[in-house]
Scaffold this active site. Structure first.
Site, PDB file in Angstrom:
ATOM      1  N   ASN A   9       0.879  -1.173   0.000  1.00 56.90           N
ATOM      2  CA  ASN A   9       0.000   0.000   0.000  1.00 56.90           C
ATOM      3  C   ASN A   9       0.914   1.220   0.000  1.00 56.90           C
ATOM      4  O   ASN A   9       1.492   1.570   1.031  1.00 56.90           O
ATOM      5  CB  ASN A   9      -0.881  -0.047   1.260  1.00 56.90           C
ATOM      6  CG  ASN A   9      -1.931   1.040   1.269  1.00 56.90           C
ATOM      7  OD1 ASN A   9      -1.994   1.853   0.349  1.00 56.90           O
ATOM      8  ND2 ASN A   9      -2.740   1.059   2.302  1.00 56.90           N
ATOM      9  N   ARG A  93      -2.658  -2.195  -3.463  1.00 57.91           N
ATOM     10  CA  ARG A  93      -3.944  -1.571  -3.188  1.00 57.91           C
ATOM     11  C   ARG A  93      -4.038  -0.308  -4.035  1.00 57.91           C
ATOM     12  O   ARG A  93      -3.176   0.567  -3.946  1.00 57.91           O
ATOM     13  CB  ARG A  93      -4.000  -1.222  -1.721  1.00 57.91           C
ATOM     14  CG  ARG A  93      -5.281  -0.588  -1.376  1.00 57.91           C
ATOM     15  CD  ARG A  93      -5.271  -0.253   0.055  1.00 57.91           C
ATOM     16  NE  ARG A  93      -6.569   0.243   0.408  1.00 57.91           N
ATOM     17  CZ  ARG A  93      -6.939   0.432   1.639  1.00 57.91           C
ATOM     18  NH1 ARG A  93      -6.117   0.144   2.605  1.00 57.91           N
ATOM     19  NH2 ARG A  93      -8.121   0.889   1.901  1.00 57.91           N
ATOM     20  N   HIS A 181     -13.319   2.241   0.308  1.00 62.07           N
ATOM     21  CA  HIS A 181     -13.192   1.251   1.382  1.00 62.07           C
ATOM     22  C   HIS A 181     -13.800  -0.087   0.958  1.00 62.07           C
ATOM     23  O   HIS A 181     -14.213  -0.891   1.801  1.00 62.07           O
ATOM     24  CB  HIS A 181     -13.855   1.723   2.691  1.00 62.07           C
ATOM     25  CG  HIS A 181     -13.190   2.912   3.314  1.00 62.07           C
ATOM     26  ND1 HIS A 181     -13.877   4.041   3.706  1.00 62.07           N
ATOM     27  CD2 HIS A 181     -11.905   3.158   3.599  1.00 62.07           C
ATOM     28  CE1 HIS A 181     -13.049   4.929   4.208  1.00 62.07           C
ATOM     29  NE2 HIS A 181     -11.825   4.414   4.149  1.00 62.07           N
ATOM     30  N   ARG A 241     -11.105  15.390   6.865  1.00 59.33           N
ATOM     31  CA  ARG A 241     -11.961  15.691   5.702  1.00 59.33           C
ATOM     32  C   ARG A 241     -13.385  15.988   6.186  1.00 59.33           C
ATOM     33  O   ARG A 241     -13.840  15.359   7.130  1.00 59.33           O
ATOM     34  CB  ARG A 241     -11.983  14.501   4.739  1.00 59.33           C
ATOM     35  CG  ARG A 241     -10.707  14.309   3.966  1.00 59.33           C
ATOM     36  CD  ARG A 241     -10.692  12.982   3.228  1.00 59.33           C
ATOM     37  NE  ARG A 241      -9.929  11.972   3.927  1.00 59.33           N
ATOM     38  CZ  ARG A 241      -9.913  10.680   3.623  1.00 59.33           C
ATOM     39  NH1 ARG A 241     -10.649  10.225   2.626  1.00 59.33           N
ATOM     40  NH2 ARG A 241      -9.184   9.822   4.317  1.00 59.33           N
ATOM     41  N   GLU A 331     -13.745  -0.253  15.857  1.00 62.21           N
ATOM     42  CA  GLU A 331     -13.349  -1.446  16.610  1.00 62.21           C
ATOM     43  C   GLU A 331     -12.975  -1.146  18.057  1.00 62.21           C
ATOM     44  O   GLU A 331     -12.985  -2.038  18.900  1.00 62.21           O
ATOM     45  CB  GLU A 331     -12.139  -2.114  15.924  1.00 62.21           C
ATOM     46  CG  GLU A 331     -12.465  -2.712  14.575  1.00 62.21           C
ATOM     47  CD  GLU A 331     -11.226  -3.073  13.767  1.00 62.21           C
ATOM     48  OE1 GLU A 331     -10.168  -3.356  14.363  1.00 62.21           O
ATOM     49  OE2 GLU A 331     -11.326  -3.060  12.523  1.00 62.21           O
ATOM     50  N   GLU A 379      -8.194  -5.562   5.357  1.00 62.21           N
ATOM     51  CA  GLU A 379      -8.151  -5.300   3.914  1.00 62.21           C
ATOM     52  C   GLU A 379      -6.984  -6.032   3.249  1.00 62.21           C
ATOM     53  O   GLU A 379      -7.105  -6.502   2.122  1.00 62.21           O
ATOM     54  CB  GLU A 379      -8.010  -3.783   3.681  1.00 62.21           C
ATOM     55  CG  GLU A 379      -9.270  -3.028   4.052  1.00 62.21           C
ATOM     56  CD  GLU A 379      -9.006  -1.627   4.565  1.00 62.21           C
ATOM     57  OE1 GLU A 379      -8.395  -1.489   5.645  1.00 62.21           O
ATOM     58  OE2 GLU A 379      -9.408  -0.662   3.907  1.00 62.21           O
TER      59      GLU A 379
END
Ligand code: AMP
Length: 404
Positions: A9, A93, A181, A241, A331, A379
């Site tokens: 990534n 990714r 996502h 954001r 989580e 992921e």
């Protein structure tokens, strides 16, 4: 060590990576998790093994590792020593797959060219995602590389969810509601079949609440709606954001505040969200620990917007059987989950205080009309699984060709 898959990534000055060993029955075991950060400034390679022990911690001067290609060279040297050989595949990714990329895709020069066309859709991320592919393709052309897209899981949205109310020509050139996502939601959908089969075939709202945050409506495990759209700026407020915002604000910033488009871009990606609203921090942990009323406002705004979007996504689904929390905040922050659930009591949502406090898998009370879960996302495992699928397919096609 067995054959391995390297999941990459790549960001602007760092490469995060995870190494998976392919075990018996194609079981994937995570062997390493690490990163090279500070490329060009204070380059450092560090990684931990499956037990959390340090596997490497090396630093260089910026002259030695000034560019991404230098960093990749160092990573290859380390992996060769650590594993004994190169991985059988590298998977990347990629944030944007545009309108057409719906499957994990084998990387070729032509594919990189096509993915380059989506740079204007994700100018901050897409160039970094593509850069290591090009370097590996030049240096190790025989090595299988696979691109996995954050948009792909949402590409089956019905047209009505894929559109903005703008003229058709813009839609045709790719101005669509993509959603992001996707790899996280795909993993969640897969995992729900194992841990919560009673809701996996129903209507589920999944909330990926991390430094980037979005929500997804899953109908029988398929994405039908997302809070994100053309870019990863829409929907929920995030660390830095703003989330959903009147487009007129952008016009105001340009016309009245004299900001350039670059300045607006920086503002929207880095100065807004929880950080902008609180003036304190983008990190939910800091805001939870603060007694400043601005921290409370930012957290209230966050949970309010999550609850609003549950309503929106439940409407898209025509009803809701399950609510799933995932990613850093989802989580680990019982207080946030509780505040969201309190706002949703009208839907019959009720948490078990104890299960929620302990971050258990199922956190709804027995009385709750909607089953609520905390499902840690993965992921990278999803990407490694896709890559193994591509690897097995290409091996069986090669075998067929040989036999023919
Ligand atoms: P992610 O992008 O999924 O890695 O999530 C990162 C974010 O999770 C951080 O910015 C924190 O705001 C949040 N986070 C991580 N741990 C906790 C925690 N224990 N409580 C609240 N928020 C947390």
């Amino acid at each position: 060590m067995a054959e391995t898959i390297l999941v990459v990534n790549a960001g602007s000055s760092s490469i995060k990576f995870q190494l998976f060993a392919i075990g018996q029955g194609d079981q994937l075991d995570r062997r390493l998790k690490g990163q090279i950060e500070g490329i060009g400034t204070r380059p450092r390679l560090s990684a931990r093994d499956a037990n959390g022990a340090s596997a490497v911690d090396e630093s260089w001067s910026p002259d030695e590792v000034g560019e991404l290609s230098d960093a990749l060279d160092r990573l290859v040297v380390f992996l060769r020593n650590y594993v004994g050989r190169l991985p059988v595949a590298i998977s990347h990714r990629v944030v944007h797959g545009g309108p057409d990329f719906v499957e994990p895709t084998t990387v070729t020069a032509r594919i990189i060219d096509r993915l380059q066309r989506f740079i204007p859709f994700a100018p901050l991320h897409q160039p970094n995602n593509l850069a290591p592919m090009k370097i590996v393709l030049e240096r190790q052309p025989q090595l299988l590389q696979v691109a996995c897209f954050d948009t792909a899981f949402h590409r089956g949205h019905p047209e009505i969810a894929d559109r903005y109310a703008i003229p058709e020509n813009l839609y045709r050139e790719g101005v669509r509601r993509y959603g992001f996502h996707g790899l996280s939601y795909e993993y969640i959908a897969m995992r729900l079949r194992e841990v919560a089969p009673e809701i996996a075939d129903g209507g589920v709202v999944a909330a990926h609440l991390g430094s980037g945050a979005s929500m997804c409506a899953l109908s029988a495990g398929k994405s039908i709606e997302s809070t994100m759209g053309f870019t990863a700026l829409d929907g929920l407020p995030m660390g830095t954001r703003p989330g959903q915002m009147d487009a007129g604000i952008v016009l105001y910033l340009i016309n009245e505040k004299g900001m350039t488009t670059k300045e607006v871009e920086h503002f929207l990606y880095h100065d807004c969200g929880l950080k902008g609203l609180s003036g304190i921090s983008n990190d939910v942990r800091d805001l939870l620990a603060s007694s400043d009323p601005r921290a409370k406002l930012a957290l209230d705004y966050f949970t309010y917007r999550i609850a609003l979007f549950v309503g929106l996504l439940a409407a898209a689904l025509g009803g809701i059987d399950g609510l799933v929390f995932t990613a850093g905040i989802g989580e680990n922050a019982p207080g946030i989950r509780q505040a969201v659930s309190d706002r949703l009591s009208w839907l019959g949502i009720e948490l078990s205080e104890m299960a929620n406090r302990k971050n258990e898998l199922r956190i709804s009370s027995k009385r709750s009309r909607v089953a609520c879960y905390v499902v840690p996302t993965d992921e990278e495992l999803m990407i490694a699984k896709h890559t193994l699928g591509v690897l097995r397919k290409s091996t069986s096609e090669q075998l067929k060709e040989k036999r023919a």
